[in-house]
Motif scaffolding. Structure first.
Motif, PDB file in Angstrom:
ATOM      1  N   GLU A  13       0.826  -1.210   0.000  1.00  7.74           N
ATOM      2  CA  GLU A  13       0.000   0.000   0.000  1.00  7.74           C
ATOM      3  C   GLU A  13       0.854   1.251   0.000  1.00  7.74           C
ATOM      4  OE1 GLU A  13      -2.017  -0.932   3.638  1.00  7.74           O
ATOM      5  OE2 GLU A  13      -3.731  -1.776   2.565  1.00  7.74           O
ATOM      6  N   GLY A  14       0.271   2.345  -0.504  1.00  5.54           N
ATOM      7  CA  GLY A  14       0.924   3.639  -0.418  1.00  5.54           C
ATOM      8  C   GLY A  14       1.179   3.981   1.039  1.00  5.54           C
ATOM      9  N   TYR A  15       2.245   4.712   1.293  1.00  7.38           N
ATOM     10  CA  TYR A  15       2.626   5.037   2.660  1.00  7.38           C
ATOM     11  C   TYR A  15       1.538   5.860   3.359  1.00  7.38           C
ATOM     12  CZ  TYR A  15       4.974   7.038   6.657  1.00  7.38           C
ATOM     13  OH  TYR A  15       5.282   7.419   7.923  1.00  7.38           O
ATOM     14  N   ALA A  16       1.279   5.503   4.619  1.00  7.07           N
ATOM     15  CA  ALA A  16       0.404   6.262   5.513  1.00  7.07           C
ATOM     16  C   ALA A  16       1.086   6.305   6.874  1.00  7.07           C
ATOM     17  CB  ALA A  16      -0.969   5.598   5.616  1.00  7.07           C
ATOM     18  N   LEU A  17       0.714   7.257   7.712  1.00  4.48           N
ATOM     19  CA  LEU A  17       1.359   7.434   9.011  1.00  4.48           C
ATOM     20  C   LEU A  17       1.279   6.197   9.899  1.00  4.48           C
ATOM     21  CD1 LEU A  17       0.397  11.107   9.892  1.00  4.48           C
ATOM     22  CD2 LEU A  17       2.594  10.231   9.068  1.00  4.48           C
ATOM     23  N   ASP A  18       0.280   5.357   9.695  1.00  6.94           N
ATOM     24  CA  ASP A  18       0.141   4.162  10.526  1.00  6.94           C
ATOM     25  C   ASP A  18       0.835   2.944   9.919  1.00  6.94           C
ATOM     26  OD1 ASP A  18      -1.566   3.702   8.397  1.00  6.94           O
ATOM     27  OD2 ASP A  18      -3.274   3.108   9.642  1.00  6.94           O
ATOM     28  N   CYS A  19       1.712   3.151   8.971  1.00  6.65           N
ATOM     29  CA  CYS A  19       2.420   2.057   8.299  1.00  6.65           C
ATOM     30  C   CYS A  19       3.147   1.166   9.296  1.00  6.65           C
ATOM     31  CB  CYS A  19       3.408   2.626   7.276  1.00  6.65           C
ATOM     32  SG  CYS A  19       4.573   1.423   6.582  1.00  6.65           S
ATOM     33  N   LEU A  35       8.994  10.536  -4.375  1.00  2.23           N
ATOM     34  CA  LEU A  35       7.728  10.550  -5.101  1.00  2.23           C
ATOM     35  C   LEU A  35       6.940   9.247  -5.006  1.00  2.23           C
ATOM     36  CD1 LEU A  35       8.888  12.529  -8.259  1.00  2.23           C
ATOM     37  CD2 LEU A  35       7.635  13.381  -6.263  1.00  2.23           C
ATOM     38  N   VAL A  36       7.607   8.156  -4.668  1.00  7.15           N
ATOM     39  CA  VAL A  36       6.927   6.873  -4.495  1.00  7.15           C
ATOM     40  C   VAL A  36       7.308   6.340  -3.117  1.00  7.15           C
ATOM     41  CG1 VAL A  36       6.618   4.522  -5.366  1.00  7.15           C
ATOM     42  CG2 VAL A  36       6.975   6.407  -6.986  1.00  7.15           C
ATOM     43  N   SER A  67      -0.948   6.565 -11.214  1.00 10.45           N
ATOM     44  CA  SER A  67       0.063   6.733 -10.165  1.00 10.45           C
ATOM     45  C   SER A  67       1.415   6.214 -10.637  1.00 10.45           C
ATOM     46  CB  SER A  67      -0.345   5.973  -8.898  1.00 10.45           C
ATOM     47  OG  SER A  67      -1.509   6.538  -8.349  1.00 10.45           O
ATOM     48  N   GLN A  68       2.459   6.835 -10.129  1.00  8.81           N
ATOM     49  CA  GLN A  68       3.816   6.515 -10.545  1.00  8.81           C
ATOM     50  C   GLN A  68       4.245   5.128 -10.092  1.00  8.81           C
ATOM     51  OE1 GLN A  68       5.911   9.763  -8.701  1.00  8.81           O
ATOM     52  NE2 GLN A  68       5.302  11.196 -10.272  1.00  8.81           N
ATOM     53  N   ASN A  69       5.022   4.471 -10.956  1.00  6.03           N
ATOM     54  CA  ASN A  69       5.751   3.274 -10.573  1.00  6.03           C
ATOM     55  C   ASN A  69       7.042   3.753  -9.923  1.00  6.03           C
ATOM     56  OD1 ASN A  69       3.823   1.600 -11.827  1.00  6.03           O
ATOM     57  ND2 ASN A  69       4.869   1.771 -13.783  1.00  6.03           N
ATOM     58  N   GLY A  70       7.653   2.917  -9.089  1.00 10.63           N
ATOM     59  CA  GLY A  70       8.870   3.316  -8.399  1.00 10.63           C
ATOM     60  C   GLY A  70      10.001   2.342  -8.610  1.00 10.63           C
ATOM     61  N   MET A  71      11.239   2.833  -8.434  1.00  6.05           N
ATOM     62  CA  MET A  71      12.425   1.994  -8.580  1.00  6.05           C
ATOM     63  C   MET A  71      13.399   2.272  -7.433  1.00  6.05           C
ATOM     64  SD  MET A  71      15.335   1.875 -11.559  1.00  6.05           S
ATOM     65  CE  MET A  71      16.304   3.206 -10.835  1.00  6.05           C
ATOM     66  N   LEU A  72      13.964   1.210  -6.890  1.00  5.88           N
ATOM     67  CA  LEU A  72      15.030   1.345  -5.902  1.00  5.88           C
ATOM     68  C   LEU A  72      16.338   1.634  -6.626  1.00  5.88           C
ATOM     69  CD1 LEU A  72      14.385  -1.615  -3.426  1.00  5.88           C
ATOM     70  CD2 LEU A  72      14.056   0.823  -3.003  1.00  5.88           C
ATOM     71  N   ALA A 103      -0.255   7.987  -3.396  1.00  7.44           N
ATOM     72  CA  ALA A 103      -1.233   8.350  -2.368  1.00  7.44           C
ATOM     73  C   ALA A 103      -1.400   7.139  -1.451  1.00  7.44           C
ATOM     74  CB  ALA A 103      -2.565   8.714  -3.012  1.00  7.44           C
ATOM     75  N   SER A 104      -1.864   7.367  -0.241  1.00 11.28           N
ATOM     76  CA  SER A 104      -1.980   6.273   0.733  1.00 11.28           C
ATOM     77  C   SER A 104      -2.926   5.168   0.259  1.00 11.28           C
ATOM     78  CB  SER A 104      -2.429   6.813   2.086  1.00 11.28           C
ATOM     79  OG  SER A 104      -3.693   7.414   1.972  1.00 11.28           O
ATOM     80  N   TRP A 105      -3.859   5.451  -0.606  1.00 12.70           N
ATOM     81  CA  TRP A 105      -4.815   4.450  -1.080  1.00 12.70           C
ATOM     82  C   TRP A 105      -4.304   3.670  -2.295  1.00 12.70           C
ATOM     83  CZ3 TRP A 105      -5.827   9.711  -1.041  1.00 12.70           C
ATOM     84  CH2 TRP A 105      -5.712  10.358  -2.266  1.00 12.70           C
ATOM     85  N   ASP A 106      -3.150   4.066  -2.835  1.00 14.17           N
ATOM     86  CA  ASP A 106      -2.589   3.330  -3.975  1.00 14.17           C
ATOM     87  C   ASP A 106      -2.119   1.949  -3.537  1.00 14.17           C
ATOM     88  OD1 ASP A 106      -2.910   5.252  -6.002  1.00 14.17           O
ATOM     89  OD2 ASP A 106      -1.076   6.277  -5.403  1.00 14.17           O
ATOM     90  N   THR A 107      -2.180   1.011  -4.452  1.00 16.23           N
ATOM     91  CA  THR A 107      -1.649  -0.329  -4.187  1.00 16.23           C
ATOM     92  C   THR A 107      -0.616  -0.660  -5.259  1.00 16.23           C
ATOM     93  OG1 THR A 107      -3.475  -1.367  -5.405  1.00 16.23           O
ATOM     94  CG2 THR A 107      -3.704  -1.171  -2.995  1.00 16.23           C
TER      95      THR A 107
END
Length: 176
Positions: A13-19, A35-36, A67-72, A103-107
């Motif tokens: 899931e997208g980051y949220a404070l309760d992660c 950004l991700v 929503s953006q894809n991310g890369m390490l 966004a926090s709701w993204d998966t």
């Protein structure tokens, strides 16, 4: 990528404070990029501590095409305690400049490890550099030039070479 006894809890899931739960010993953030940001959860069902290494170039794919894809950009080592779930706030660089930040709701789901020559060059150039959270603009600019622009420029290469080296005792992907 995951050792025996370790499983990925889905969805990512997208980051949220309760992660990260308050009772979890380690509250570290991992990775680099602004950004991700996702909440990655790994469960260790074995009776022993397990080490998971997320490889440099690992791509997380958004289930939402807006929503953006991310890369390490660097490998991220994780220690998953025996018989526990580890939650990690994981930060990545965007590889889709025209899409919205997480966004926090993204998966998300785990994707491949990139083999793109331009992205692999960036990964090699920053392998021994200190990349703090929230990340380095120089790295994001270089990645955007490869994924959405003219390719890696001489200025990008120089900026990446000029980044500060890893400090003694800091792992790639660890927060300062």
């Amino acid at each position: 990528m995951l050792p025996s006894g370790v499983e990925l809890l889905s969805p990512i899931e997208g980051y949220a404070l309760d992660c990260i739960p308050e009772e979890q010993e380690s509250q570290e953030e991992k990775g680099s990029g602004s950004l991700v940001s996702v909440c990655l959860r790994l469960r260790n069902t074995s009776a022993q501590l397990r080490t998971v290494e997320l490889p440099a170039g690992l791509i997380l794919i958004s289930d939402d095409l807006s929503s953006q894809n991310g890369m390490l950009a660097q490998a991220v080592p994780l220690q998953v305690p025996a018989q526990q779930t580890l939650a990690v706030a994981l930060h990545l660089y965007c590889i889709n400049e025209t899409r919205a930040p997480t966004a926090s709701w993204d998966t998300y789901r785990l994707g491949p490890v990139t083999q793109d020559p331009g992205l692999r060059e960036i990964i090699n150039l920053v392998a021994d550099k200190f990349l703090p959270v929230p990340g380095r603009e120089e790295v994001q600019y270089a990645i955007s030039n490869v994924t959405d622009g003219p390719g890696l420029t001489p200025q990008d290469r120089q900026a990446l070479v000029s980044l500060p080296p890893l400090s003694a005792g800091r792992e790639p992907g660890a927060a300062p």
